[in-house]
Design a protein around this motif. Structure first.
Motif, PDB file in Angstrom:
ATOM      1  N   LEU A  73       0.808  -1.232   0.000  1.00 19.94           N
ATOM      2  CA  LEU A  73       0.000   0.000   0.000  1.00 19.94           C
ATOM      3  C   LEU A  73       0.835   1.274   0.000  1.00 19.94           C
ATOM      4  O   LEU A  73       0.539   2.207  -0.759  1.00 19.94           O
ATOM      5  N   PRO A  74       1.879   1.396   0.841  1.00 18.27           N
ATOM      6  CA  PRO A  74       2.667   2.640   0.808  1.00 18.27           C
ATOM      7  C   PRO A  74       3.272   2.914  -0.571  1.00 18.27           C
ATOM      8  O   PRO A  74       3.240   4.054  -1.053  1.00 18.27           O
ATOM      9  N   ARG A 114       0.577   4.012  -2.988  1.00 17.75           N
ATOM     10  CA  ARG A 114       0.130   5.398  -2.747  1.00 17.75           C
ATOM     11  C   ARG A 114       1.118   6.388  -3.354  1.00 17.75           C
ATOM     12  O   ARG A 114       0.722   7.407  -3.925  1.00 17.75           O
ATOM     13  N   ARG A 115       2.417   6.087  -3.217  1.00 16.82           N
ATOM     14  CA  ARG A 115       3.423   6.980  -3.811  1.00 16.82           C
ATOM     15  C   ARG A 115       3.283   7.013  -5.334  1.00 16.82           C
ATOM     16  O   ARG A 115       3.333   8.084  -5.951  1.00 16.82           O
ATOM     17  N   ALA A 133       0.633   6.325  -7.131  1.00 16.72           N
ATOM     18  CA  ALA A 133      -0.629   6.970  -7.508  1.00 16.72           C
ATOM     19  C   ALA A 133      -0.527   8.486  -7.457  1.00 16.72           C
ATOM     20  O   ALA A 133      -1.291   9.186  -8.145  1.00 16.72           O
ATOM     21  N   GLY A 134       0.407   8.998  -6.687  1.00 13.88           N
ATOM     22  CA  GLY A 134       0.532  10.449  -6.558  1.00 13.88           C
ATOM     23  C   GLY A 134       1.602  11.072  -7.419  1.00 13.88           C
ATOM     24  O   GLY A 134       1.641  12.295  -7.563  1.00 13.88           O
ATOM     25  N   ARG A 163      -0.308   5.904 -12.512  1.00 16.27           N
ATOM     26  CA  ARG A 163      -1.180   6.432 -11.465  1.00 16.27           C
ATOM     27  C   ARG A 163      -2.523   5.713 -11.454  1.00 16.27           C
ATOM     28  O   ARG A 163      -3.048   5.351 -10.400  1.00 16.27           O
ATOM     29  N   ALA A 194      -3.944   3.404  -8.465  1.00 21.47           N
ATOM     30  CA  ALA A 194      -5.192   3.749  -7.779  1.00 21.47           C
ATOM     31  C   ALA A 194      -6.162   2.575  -7.793  1.00 21.47           C
ATOM     32  O   ALA A 194      -6.815   2.273  -6.780  1.00 21.47           O
ATOM     33  N   LEU A 222      -5.040   0.108  -5.247  1.00 24.82           N
ATOM     34  CA  LEU A 222      -5.356   0.557  -3.885  1.00 24.82           C
ATOM     35  C   LEU A 222      -6.784   0.176  -3.508  1.00 24.82           C
ATOM     36  O   LEU A 222      -7.055  -0.276  -2.388  1.00 24.82           O
ATOM     37  N   ASP A 229      -7.361  -2.379  -0.503  1.00 21.89           N
ATOM     38  CA  ASP A 229      -7.763  -1.749   0.757  1.00 21.89           C
ATOM     39  C   ASP A 229      -9.253  -1.411   0.829  1.00 21.89           C
ATOM     40  O   ASP A 229      -9.807  -1.259   1.915  1.00 21.89           O
ATOM     41  N   PRO A 255      -8.389   7.761  -1.485  1.00 21.04           N
ATOM     42  CA  PRO A 255      -7.198   8.090  -2.274  1.00 21.04           C
ATOM     43  C   PRO A 255      -7.335   7.719  -3.754  1.00 21.04           C
ATOM     44  O   PRO A 255      -6.467   8.076  -4.554  1.00 21.04           O
ATOM     45  N   VAL A 256      -8.386   7.034  -4.090  1.00 26.22           N
ATOM     46  CA  VAL A 256      -8.533   6.502  -5.447  1.00 26.22           C
ATOM     47  C   VAL A 256      -9.287   7.467  -6.362  1.00 26.22           C
ATOM     48  O   VAL A 256      -8.866   7.750  -7.489  1.00 26.22           O
TER      49      VAL A 256
END
Length: 661
Positions: free
Chosen positions: A552-553, A556-557, A559-560, A567, A571, A574, A578, A583-584
């Motif tokens: 997950l970490p 997330r990086r 995706a951003g 990305r 997403a 994620l 989760d 965040p998606v």
């Protein structure tokens, strides 16, 4: 005629292929009494001096001499010279070129009354573009429209009036009135059609309320007049025989194309126009309508069952050109060709000679009628495809078309396995031959193909080029087999340190379900792989679900900060891992607007998210309300865009249902 030409330092000037020392010869060739020499000179001007619309210093140096040539009555083909000048001065060629042509535009004015129809046809549009005296230009167009008797020149005058309306909107009233007058009696049907098209482009509010039936009636009247005219006599040459067998009507095609441009997003009217023409008695009109339909189908969304059914009706006639045009359009429609499936099947049945298209070089390919039938998903294509798979040489790409048949292609599985078994992995053509077969096996999820897929995979080591593609396709074929592919795990593990690591890890997960074995590999590819590898790694991590929470970490990086495809894939992963939409959804919203090609992936995920995807309901609803396909763009696009867009629409509908309270 060429005074001063030798005083120009042509050696210091350039064109597309270097020094312009050959340009004086080209200019003199344009004035030759010999037709072949004139044509060669004109080809040379477009091929080097004005190559692909570009303007060079030698191009500008030619402009004064071209004006002189256009003004000399003894020079033949002066209409082509005027057209060359207009092309040189076009906006896309740059301000210097436009200024050069405008500086000499006065020389064009007397040519509007030239005895040669070809010159009179080329001049009106050039005057609108380059003579900076709009009232004078409009007066000239009005006068010529009154006295002109040549129908081709009248069409050029009508087009020039429309151009005047669009270029000079502040002075357009007089031109609009002329066009409105030309759209009615006593003008000839072709002129009236041209006027309607130009009104639609520049003053749509002046179009009649019964535009479509009026246009259809005029098209038929025009065809009747053409049929009543003298028969065309073609020379007893190869070109002449081809013309007799394959009639064409460029003027009719242009008139129809202009009407469609004018109607633009009025898709219902455009469909009605096509239906009217496809239902007419004249084969040339129907052929023009078939070709015109292709752009409508590719660029817009609607219920096209009526025109598609009528296009299918063109397959059983004696006109080869009409049949070939219909097949060419239907083959690009995929599932939208279903209303013509009966006619396609009939053609495939009675014309087995059309099952394969043979080229002078390279492998034969699947013929259009059978390809269109298979792409439409019709199971009646299976018997013919089975016969082709039994032939010594399989048409190139056949397996890719079998994919569109879905489960209906199951009877072909034994033949596909047999053909895979005949592929030599060491052959230079191995990837070209095997890739379509592997695609079909993958679509069928045939576990009995495992030995042949493994044989190819072992015989095609990792590397660049075609072999790399073969490995990737083989791994995908193993992936869809799930636990049935456990015998392939040693080979898959051997690929975990290659460029196919992410794909192999996904297939290994499908076969064994061991997250501990694949998670480190996917995390490595996510962080350090190439862009494509990182995207694939994210997609595979999403398949692991909760077992990939340790990723997950990193997701997330990505995706951003990754590229749009990375990305989007991150997403989606994620969400699948989760289940948290927060965040998606922002990533999806940004990607949806940034790149329309991302919408298919996003819409599919939104449909699976259910109510959690409801905050993006506005994007889905807007997509469904849009008349244009999401990939529509100027300059053309691939036929597969239709299938992609139809899948997007289906996913958007599913998502909208899922998002409903």
């Amino acid at each position: 005629m060429f005074t001063g030409i030798d005083e120009v330092d042509w050696a210091s000037l350039r064109h597309a292929y270097g020094s312009a020392t050959d340009v004086p010869g080209l200019l003199r060739g344009l004035a030759s009494a010999d037709t072949a020499e004139r044509e060669a000179a004109l080809d040379g001007m477009y091929g080097s001096v004005h190559h692909q619309g570009n303007v060079y210093d030698s191009t500008l140096a030619c402009v004064p001499f071209l004006f002189v040539l256009a003004s000399r009555p003894e020079v033949r083909d002066r209409g082509a010279i005027v057209e060359l000048l207009a092309s040189i001065g076009a906006e896309s060629a740059g301000p210097r070129a436009g200024a050069a042509v405008r500086a000499g535009a006065e020389a064009l004015v007397p040519l509007a009354d030239d005895p040669c129809p070809g010159v009179r046809r080329a001049v009106p549009g050039a005057l609108v573009r380059f003579l900076d005296e709009p009232e004078r230009v409009l007066a000239l167009l009005r006068r010529r429209s009154t006295v002109e008797r040549d129908e081709q020149v009248l069409l050029a005058l009508t087009e020039a009036l429309g151009l005047f309306v669009r270029c000079r909107p502040e002075r357009a009233a007089g031109a609009v009135e002329l066009l409105a007058a030309q759209s009615g009696p006593p003008y000839a049907p072709a002129t009236r059609l041209a006027a309607l098209g130009q009104l639609g482009l520049g003053a749509p509010e002046r179009l009649p309320s019964d535009l479509v039936p009026t246009a259809v009636r005029l098209l038929r009247e025009r065809s009747e007049r053409r049929a009543a005219g003298p028969d065309r006599v073609d020379a007893d040459t190869l070109v002449g025989r081809i013309r007799r067998l394959r009639p064409s009507d460029e003027e009719g095609a242009y008139l129809l194309r202009t009407l469609h441009r004018a109607l633009d997003d009025r898709v219902a009217d455009r469909i009605a126009l096509l239906v009217g023409q496809l239902s007419g008695p004249d084969p040339m009109d129907r052929c023009n309508a078939v070709w015109m339909s292709a752009g409508l189908f590719r660029g817009w969304r609607a219920d096209f069952s009526a025109p598609v059914s009528l296009i299918g009706g063109q397959l059983d006639g004696e006109q080869d050109q009409l049949r070939d045009a219909a097949v060419s359009v239907l083959v690009d429609l995929f599932g939208l060709a279903a209303p013509a499936a009966d006619e396609l099947h009939a053609l495939v049945t009675v014309r087995p000679d059309l099952w394969v298209h043979t080229w002078e070089r390279g492998r034969p390919s699947l013929g259009g009628p059978l390809k269109a039938l298979a792409r439409s998903g019709d199971p009646r294509a299976v018997p013919a495809l089975s016969q082709l798979l039994a032939r010594p040489v399989v048409p190139g790409g056949l397996g890719f078309e079998i994919v569109h048949l879905g489960p209906a292609a199951a009877p072909l599985a034994p033949a596909l396995r047999r053909r895979l078994g005949q592929v030599d992995p060491d052959s230079p053509e191995a990837a070209e031959v095997a890739a379509p077969l592997l695609a079909a096996v993958t679509a069928l999820k045939d576990p009995a193909a495992l030995p042949e897929v493994l044989r190819l995979l072992r015989g095609a080591p990792d590397g660049l080029g075609a072999r790399e593609a073969l490995v990737g396709q083989a791994v995908r074929a193993l992936d869809v087999l799930g636990t049935a592919a456990r015998a392939a795990t040693p080979v898959l593990r051997g690929l975990l340190d290659t460029r196919h690591a992410a794909l192999a890890a996904g297939a290994l997960w499908s076969a064994e379900g061991d997250a501990a074995a694949v998670l480190p590999v996917l995390l490595r590819e996510l962080a350090h792989g190439r862009s494509r590898s990182a995207r694939t790694a994210a997609e595979q991590l999403g398949r692991l679900g909760a077992a990939a929470r340790g990723a997950l970490p990193a997701l997330r990086r990505l995706a951003g900060s990754g590229r749009i495809w990375e990305r989007t894939a991150a997403a989606e992963a994620l969400w699948r891992i989760d289940g948290d939409p927060e965040p998606v959804l922002p990533v999806f919203r940004a990607a949806w607007s940034e790149n329309p090609y991302s919408r298919g992936t996003i819409a599919g995920c939104l449909a699976e998210m259910g109510p959690a995807g409801a905050p993006l309901r506005d994007l889905v609803a807007a997509e469904l309300a849009c008349a244009r396909r999401h990939t529509a763009r100027p300059g053309g696009y691939g036929s597969h865009d239709i299938a992609q867009d139809e899948r997007l629409l289906a996913d958007c509908r599913r998502a909208l249902v899922q998002h409903s309270p």
